[in-house]
Design a protein around this motif. Structure first.
Motif, PDB file in Angstrom:
ATOM      1  N   ALA A  30      19.154  34.147  10.836  1.00 22.34           N
ATOM      2  CA  ALA A  30      19.825  34.084  12.138  1.00 22.34           C
ATOM      3  C   ALA A  30      20.938  33.031  12.138  1.00 22.34           C
ATOM      4  O   ALA A  30      22.002  33.239  12.740  1.00 22.34           O
ATOM      5  CB  ALA A  30      18.803  33.774  13.228  1.00 22.34           C
ATOM      6  N   ALA A  37      25.902  37.925  15.656  1.00 22.19           N
ATOM      7  CA  ALA A  37      24.866  38.583  16.459  1.00 22.19           C
ATOM      8  C   ALA A  37      23.913  37.532  17.017  1.00 22.19           C
ATOM      9  O   ALA A  37      23.558  36.585  16.312  1.00 22.19           O
ATOM     10  CB  ALA A  37      24.091  39.598  15.616  1.00 22.19           C
ATOM     11  N   PRO A  38      23.473  37.681  18.285  1.00 17.98           N
ATOM     12  CA  PRO A  38      22.480  36.761  18.837  1.00 17.98           C
ATOM     13  C   PRO A  38      21.130  36.943  18.128  1.00 17.98           C
ATOM     14  O   PRO A  38      20.835  38.046  17.628  1.00 17.98           O
ATOM     15  CB  PRO A  38      22.399  37.162  20.311  1.00 17.98           C
ATOM     16  CG  PRO A  38      22.903  38.560  20.355  1.00 17.98           C
ATOM     17  CD  PRO A  38      23.911  38.694  19.270  1.00 17.98           C
ATOM     18  N   ASP A  40      17.940  37.379  18.975  1.00 14.26           N
ATOM     19  CA  ASP A  40      17.022  38.445  19.386  1.00 14.26           C
ATOM     20  C   ASP A  40      17.512  39.808  18.921  1.00 14.26           C
ATOM     21  O   ASP A  40      16.719  40.647  18.442  1.00 14.26           O
ATOM     22  CB  ASP A  40      16.847  38.443  20.910  1.00 14.26           C
ATOM     23  CG  ASP A  40      16.056  37.243  21.401  1.00 14.26           C
ATOM     24  OD1 ASP A  40      15.424  36.577  20.553  1.00 14.26           O
ATOM     25  OD2 ASP A  40      16.063  36.979  22.616  1.00 14.26           O
ATOM     26  N   HIS A  41      18.809  40.051  19.088  1.00 10.17           N
ATOM     27  CA  HIS A  41      19.373  41.327  18.647  1.00 10.17           C
ATOM     28  C   HIS A  41      19.266  41.473  17.133  1.00 10.17           C
ATOM     29  O   HIS A  41      18.922  42.544  16.614  1.00 10.17           O
ATOM     30  CB  HIS A  41      20.836  41.420  19.079  1.00 10.17           C
ATOM     31  CG  HIS A  41      21.535  42.649  18.594  1.00 10.17           C
ATOM     32  ND1 HIS A  41      21.230  43.917  19.039  1.00 10.17           N
ATOM     33  CD2 HIS A  41      22.541  42.804  17.661  1.00 10.17           C
ATOM     34  CE1 HIS A  41      21.997  44.798  18.428  1.00 10.17           C
ATOM     35  NE2 HIS A  41      22.804  44.156  17.592  1.00 10.17           N
ATOM     36  N   LEU A  42      19.548  40.393  16.429  1.00 11.85           N
ATOM     37  CA  LEU A  42      19.468  40.428  14.971  1.00 11.85           C
ATOM     38  C   LEU A  42      18.034  40.711  14.514  1.00 11.85           C
ATOM     39  O   LEU A  42      17.811  41.498  13.587  1.00 11.85           O
ATOM     40  CB  LEU A  42      19.952  39.100  14.395  1.00 11.85           C
ATOM     41  CG  LEU A  42      20.112  39.042  12.874  1.00 11.85           C
ATOM     42  CD1 LEU A  42      21.231  39.971  12.413  1.00 11.85           C
ATOM     43  CD2 LEU A  42      20.410  37.608  12.439  1.00 11.85           C
ATOM     44  N   GLU A  44      15.747  42.370  16.117  1.00  8.85           N
ATOM     45  CA  GLU A  44      15.466  43.778  16.385  1.00  8.85           C
ATOM     46  C   GLU A  44      16.060  44.675  15.308  1.00  8.85           C
ATOM     47  O   GLU A  44      15.406  45.621  14.831  1.00  8.85           O
ATOM     48  CB  GLU A  44      16.004  44.172  17.763  1.00  8.85           C
ATOM     49  CG  GLU A  44      15.263  43.544  18.924  1.00  8.85           C
ATOM     50  CD  GLU A  44      15.910  43.894  20.254  1.00  8.85           C
ATOM     51  OE1 GLU A  44      16.882  44.678  20.245  1.00  8.85           O
ATOM     52  OE2 GLU A  44      15.436  43.381  21.297  1.00  8.85           O
ATOM     53  N   ARG A  45      17.306  44.391  14.938  1.00  7.60           N
ATOM     54  CA  ARG A  45      17.970  45.203  13.915  1.00  7.60           C
ATOM     55  C   ARG A  45      17.272  45.061  12.558  1.00  7.60           C
ATOM     56  O   ARG A  45      17.132  46.033  11.805  1.00  7.60           O
ATOM     57  CB  ARG A  45      19.448  44.782  13.796  1.00  7.60           C
ATOM     58  CG  ARG A  45      20.265  45.015  15.047  1.00  7.60           C
ATOM     59  CD  ARG A  45      20.478  46.502  15.324  1.00  7.60           C
ATOM     60  NE  ARG A  45      21.296  47.131  14.324  1.00  7.60           N
ATOM     61  CZ  ARG A  45      22.642  47.210  14.378  1.00  7.60           C
ATOM     62  NH1 ARG A  45      23.289  46.659  15.400  1.00  7.60           N
ATOM     63  NH2 ARG A  45      23.316  47.823  13.436  1.00  7.60           N
ATOM     64  N   GLU A  48      14.038  47.059  12.594  1.00  7.21           N
ATOM     65  CA  GLU A  48      14.366  48.477  12.447  1.00  7.21           C
ATOM     66  C   GLU A  48      14.642  48.821  10.989  1.00  7.21           C
ATOM     67  O   GLU A  48      14.196  49.864  10.480  1.00  7.21           O
ATOM     68  CB  GLU A  48      15.577  48.834  13.311  1.00  7.21           C
ATOM     69  CG  GLU A  48      15.319  48.799  14.801  1.00  7.21           C
ATOM     70  CD  GLU A  48      16.593  48.948  15.609  1.00  7.21           C
ATOM     71  OE1 GLU A  48      17.676  49.115  14.978  1.00  7.21           O
ATOM     72  OE2 GLU A  48      16.518  48.894  16.856  1.00  7.21           O
ATOM     73  N   THR A  71      21.042  44.780   7.118  1.00  6.05           N
ATOM     74  CA  THR A  71      21.259  44.368   8.498  1.00  6.05           C
ATOM     75  C   THR A  71      22.523  43.527   8.622  1.00  6.05           C
ATOM     76  O   THR A  71      23.298  43.685   9.586  1.00  6.05           O
ATOM     77  CB  THR A  71      20.041  43.575   9.011  1.00  6.05           C
ATOM     78  OG1 THR A  71      18.864  44.377   8.883  1.00  6.05           O
ATOM     79  CG2 THR A  71      20.229  43.175  10.459  1.00  6.05           C
ATOM     80  N   ASP A  74      25.377  45.823   8.620  1.00  3.37           N
ATOM     81  CA  ASP A  74      25.441  46.614   9.848  1.00  3.37           C
ATOM     82  C   ASP A  74      26.058  45.818  11.002  1.00  3.37           C
ATOM     83  O   ASP A  74      26.907  46.328  11.737  1.00  3.37           O
ATOM     84  CB  ASP A  74      24.035  47.088  10.252  1.00  3.37           C
ATOM     85  CG  ASP A  74      23.523  48.203   9.363  1.00  3.37           C
ATOM     86  OD1 ASP A  74      24.337  48.815   8.641  1.00  3.37           O
ATOM     87  OD2 ASP A  74      22.307  48.462   9.384  1.00  3.37           O
ATOM     88  N   VAL A  75      25.622  44.565  11.173  1.00  7.45           N
ATOM     89  CA  VAL A  75      26.084  43.794  12.338  1.00  7.45           C
ATOM     90  C   VAL A  75      27.486  43.209  12.143  1.00  7.45           C
ATOM     91  O   VAL A  75      28.085  42.723  13.098  1.00  7.45           O
ATOM     92  CB  VAL A  75      25.088  42.660  12.700  1.00  7.45           C
ATOM     93  CG1 VAL A  75      23.716  43.239  13.031  1.00  7.45           C
ATOM     94  CG2 VAL A  75      25.006  41.602  11.623  1.00  7.45           C
TER      95      VAL A  75
END
Length: 232
Positions: A30, A37-38, A40-42, A44-45, A48, A71, A74-75
């Motif tokens: 992170a 990316a924040p 929490d979003h990171l 989640e990704r 996934e 990831t 992707d971000v």
């Protein structure tokens, strides 16, 4: 009820710490991607990606590293900076060399049961990494068999306990994962012992079984010898 002759142990987060190092690395991940990316979003990704990739890479640190790399790409729309990619690789390498830290009661339980029952180590993950951790634990000579498997299903336990012992019906499996260590062992005909760990990977979550005659729960492995004595 058949007499218990064989005890299976999970390794990661049952005998020694493991998930805490994944959480530490997720924190580092992170920080590396804080500008993209924040947290929490990171997270989640990344989860996934891990779910998608289990069928490709299996369980373990190397698959986790590849999911982090995917990831990160992707971000950042495939523009992840070189220092981010280097940081991911270095974090994974540190995980693969981290010293073993045994969990409370682990050494006592294995030593107390050794010689009285057949003991099996049944774990998922990278072959070389799990072999390294077992060697560093100092407990390798106490096990009558070691199985490093790609997944844990009822048929997995049926095969292992038939190969090394008298079948799953006379076996018991202890571990921190309800989904992988407890439920499939019960479905195979044996006893499942849940040993909760403070940190749990979301993918390994499952509810306890409705049928409780072969389900047991203990605070740590130090209680396992007494539990087994009460069952045999």
């Amino acid at each position: 009820m058949p007499t218990i002759t064989t005890i299976g142990f999970d390794a990661d987060d049952t005998l020694w710490h493991n998930e805490r190092f994944f959480k530490m690395t997720e924190g580092r991940f992170a920080e590396l991607l804080a500008d993209h990316a924040p947290p929490d979003h990171l997270a989640e990704r990344l989860l996934e990606a891990e779910r998608r990739n289990l069928g490709r890479y299996g369980f373990g640190i190397k698959g986790f590293m590849l999911s982090m790399i995917e990831t990160a790409l992707d971000v950042t729309d495939n523009r992840a900076p070189g220092h981010v990619m280097r940081g991911i690789i270095e974090a994974g390498q540190e995980m693969l060399s981290h010293p073993i830290e045994l969990l409370p009661g682990a050494e006592h339980a294995v030593e107390a049961l050794h010689g009285r029952y057949r003991l099996l180590l049944i774990t998922k993950g990278d072959l070389l990494d799990q072999e390294r951790k077992l060697a560093q634990s100092g407990m390798g000579d106490w096990f009558d068999g070691v199985e490093i498997v790609s997944d844990k299903r009822p048929e997995t336990y049926a095969r292992i306990f038939a190969t090394h012992a008298d079948g799953a019906e006379q076996g018991l499996m202890a571990g921190n994962s309800m989904k992988s260590d407890v439920l499939p062992m019960i479905d195979a005909g044996g006893h499942g012992v849940f040993v909760p760990h403070g940190l749990a990977w979301e993918i390994e979550h499952a509810d306890p079984p409705q049928e409780r005659s072969r389900y047991h729960e203990i605070a740590d492995l130090g209680h396992l010898p007494d539990l087994i004595a009460g069952l045999t």
